[in-house]
Design an enzyme around this catalytic site. Structure first.
Site, PDB file in Angstrom:
ATOM      1  N   TYR A 197       0.855  -1.185   0.000  1.00 35.43           N
ATOM      2  CA  TYR A 197       0.000   0.000   0.000  1.00 35.43           C
ATOM      3  C   TYR A 197       0.891   1.236   0.000  1.00 35.43           C
ATOM      4  O   TYR A 197       1.745   1.389   0.881  1.00 35.43           O
ATOM      5  CB  TYR A 197      -0.882  -0.026   1.246  1.00 35.43           C
ATOM      6  CG  TYR A 197      -1.814   1.148   1.416  1.00 35.43           C
ATOM      7  CD1 TYR A 197      -2.911   1.315   0.589  1.00 35.43           C
ATOM      8  CD2 TYR A 197      -1.603   2.081   2.441  1.00 35.43           C
ATOM      9  CE1 TYR A 197      -3.789   2.374   0.766  1.00 35.43           C
ATOM     10  CE2 TYR A 197      -2.471   3.145   2.630  1.00 35.43           C
ATOM     11  CZ  TYR A 197      -3.560   3.290   1.787  1.00 35.43           C
ATOM     12  OH  TYR A 197      -4.413   4.343   1.970  1.00 35.43           O
ATOM     13  N   THR A 254       1.964   7.107   1.958  1.00 33.79           N
ATOM     14  CA  THR A 254       2.895   8.033   2.611  1.00 33.79           C
ATOM     15  C   THR A 254       4.047   8.424   1.694  1.00 33.79           C
ATOM     16  O   THR A 254       4.561   7.612   0.937  1.00 33.79           O
ATOM     17  CB  THR A 254       3.450   7.389   3.890  1.00 33.79           C
ATOM     18  OG1 THR A 254       2.366   7.092   4.773  1.00 33.79           O
ATOM     19  CG2 THR A 254       4.430   8.305   4.596  1.00 33.79           C
ATOM     20  N   ASN A 302      -9.839   2.622   7.006  1.00 32.26           N
ATOM     21  CA  ASN A 302     -10.792   2.323   8.086  1.00 32.26           C
ATOM     22  C   ASN A 302     -10.672   0.871   8.514  1.00 32.26           C
ATOM     23  O   ASN A 302     -10.599   0.559   9.707  1.00 32.26           O
ATOM     24  CB  ASN A 302     -12.220   2.633   7.636  1.00 32.26           C
ATOM     25  CG  ASN A 302     -12.496   4.120   7.542  1.00 32.26           C
ATOM     26  OD1 ASN A 302     -11.916   4.913   8.275  1.00 32.26           O
ATOM     27  ND2 ASN A 302     -13.373   4.511   6.633  1.00 32.26           N
ATOM     28  N   GLU A 317      -1.054   3.636   9.746  1.00 29.22           N
ATOM     29  CA  GLU A 317      -2.494   3.631   9.438  1.00 29.22           C
ATOM     30  C   GLU A 317      -3.168   4.899   9.976  1.00 29.22           C
ATOM     31  O   GLU A 317      -4.345   4.892  10.350  1.00 29.22           O
ATOM     32  CB  GLU A 317      -3.195   2.383  10.019  1.00 29.22           C
ATOM     33  CG  GLU A 317      -2.538   1.053   9.671  1.00 29.22           C
ATOM     34  CD  GLU A 317      -2.751   0.640   8.232  1.00 29.22           C
ATOM     35  OE1 GLU A 317      -2.905   1.537   7.386  1.00 29.22           O
ATOM     36  OE2 GLU A 317      -2.755  -0.562   7.954  1.00 29.22           O
ATOM     37  N   ASN A 341      -1.886   8.192  16.001  1.00 27.60           N
ATOM     38  CA  ASN A 341      -2.925   8.303  17.019  1.00 27.60           C
ATOM     39  C   ASN A 341      -3.320   9.753  17.280  1.00 27.60           C
ATOM     40  O   ASN A 341      -4.426  10.014  17.770  1.00 27.60           O
ATOM     41  CB  ASN A 341      -2.482   7.593  18.300  1.00 27.60           C
ATOM     42  CG  ASN A 341      -2.606   6.091  18.163  1.00 27.60           C
ATOM     43  OD1 ASN A 341      -2.930   5.576  17.083  1.00 27.60           O
ATOM     44  ND2 ASN A 341      -2.350   5.357  19.235  1.00 27.60           N
TER      45      ASN A 341
END
Length: 418
Positions: A160, A163, A276, A400, A403
């Site tokens: 994936y 970034t 998600n 992902e 936080n």
């Protein structure tokens, strides 16, 4: 049926070589304390069955090699292909293209179980699954039939690519460009921190085909071997060492228009929908590490003596262990609620996925870190598995979506609805 199984290898070296080679046990039957953290509670009989398959695979095919994969930085291709034979290469991909067609909750249960055997490897499998799902969900029939069967069998592996060196949390500012020339896009730019980069076969790439902002982003599938595609050096990381991480570089890389997922400008939406589920997946991997670490800490307390008695007689450490177990169960419940919301397409799903990722990766890292502390100096030795769980899940608080970004998403949802 042995419903709850978990890692209990106190040491991966000669001290307990026999135990470390059979790291799965029925924790409920062994000691009653584990009944309250039984990961099969609330699951259907079918879910318990594939949970057991995942735990058994983690014990037999992953845990015995976990330390070696980490220390020698081995990308365990054959082990992952064995996992794919059990249906773990495309867990929530549709069956007509080779997937298992399971739910998000089912997927979470599987990733939690697999992570008890090796967090790093399971985390890569979760990213691979996310990529396969994106192609399955947003690709046309030709794209699905071209890519998904090989990805689900793990004959080919996926990465994936979102970034970039200059855009991490601010993903909408990405600069990798893809300019349409005839029936190809000419892509230029660099992606950073790509799991599997250089060793994988399929790259799901977010790139700019239009103007600034999220509406100018499209999604292209780039195949390894495409002229103009190259890779940076293999990064040296604190953890996640069983999966290579490299920059992915595009220099006048010609990608067929037929490899675009969805329409131009839909890439950012595709990326976010993938994330998600990715956030639930990575939180589930943290659960597995935390579950294993609670049991490692408990077993160490029962055998380690200080001041003439085992650590298990220390009320202070008893309370610490109780807090760890409570955080674990609370984390698991939140992940499973978020997974159900995402599966059902509920309006609160995005916020719940963000909450799960934020809370669970923070709390599970705290659990693993406390388990290391309970081990004392032994916990800092690489002969002991607990230190690897600490190293491997630290990055879960970053990837992902950091936080900090999860807090932004949750707050935005609350304030928008006020």
């Amino acid at each position: 049926m042995a419903a709850a199984r978990a890692l209990v290898g106190v040491r991966l070296g000669s001290y307990s070589i026999g135990r470390s080679r059979s790291l799965i046990f029925n924790s409920v039957q062994r000691r009653g304390i584990a009944a309250c953290i039984d990961p099969s509670i609330g699951l259907t009989d079918e879910q318990k069955e594939f949970q057991k398959v995942a735990f058994d695979f983690a014990a037999n095919e992953m845990a015995p090699h976990m330390a070696e994969w980490d220390q020698k930085e081995i990308f365990p291709v054959e082990a992952m292909r064995k996992a794919a034979q059990l249906g773990f290469g495309g867990i929530y991909v549709n069956p007509d293209v080779g997937g298992s067609g399971l739910s998000r909750l089912d997927t979470s249960v599987i990733f939690e179980a697999l992570s008890t055997g090796c967090v790093s490897t399971t985390a890569y499998i979760s990213i691979h699954n996310m990529c396969a799902w994106m192609i399955d969900t947003f690709g046309n029939d030709d794209q699905r039939e071209k890519f998904c069967p090989d990805l689900c069998s793990m004959q080919k592996f996926a990465s994936y690519c979102l970034t970039e060196p200059g855009s991490g949390s601010d993903a909408a500012s990405l600069l990798t460009s893809a300019k349409l020339q005839g029936d190809h896009y000419i892509m230029n730019g660099t992606k950073a921190f790509i799991s599997g980069g250089g060793d994988t076969d399929v790259y799901v790439v977010m790139c700019r085909t239009g103007g600034k902002g999220p509406k100018g982003i499209s999604c292209l599938v780039v195949e390894k071997g495409t002229p103009g595609l190259s890779f940076g050096k293999k990064e040296k990381k604190v953890g996640w060492n069983s999966q290579p991480t490299r920059a992915v570089i595009f220099e006048d890389c010609a990608v067929p228009v037929t490899n675009r997922l969805g329409a131009e400008g839909e890439g950012f939406n595709i990326a976010m929908k993938g994330l998600n589920g990715g956030r639930i997946n990575i939180a589930s991997c943290s659960l597995g590490a935390a579950h294993a670490s609670v049991l490692l800490a408990r077993d160490h307390m029962c055998v380690r003596k200080q001041f003439g008695e085992t650590l298990s007689n220390s009320q202070f450490l008893q309370f610490k262990l109780a807090e760890m177990a409570t955080k674990l169960v609370a984390s698991r419940l939140l992940v499973r609620q978020a997974a159900a919301a995402l599966q059902e397409g509920r309006p609160e799903a995005v916020s719940l996925c963000s909450m799960a990722k934020l809370f669970v990766t923070d709390e599970c890292f705290s659990i693993c870190n406390q388990a290391l502390q309970i081990h004392g100096g032994y916990g800092y030795l690489k002969d002991y598995a607990v230190q690897q769980y600490v190293r491997d899940i630290r990055v879960h608080q970053i990837l992902e979506g950091t936080n900090e970004v999860m807090r932004m998403i949750i707050a935005r949802s609350l304030l928008t609805e006020s």
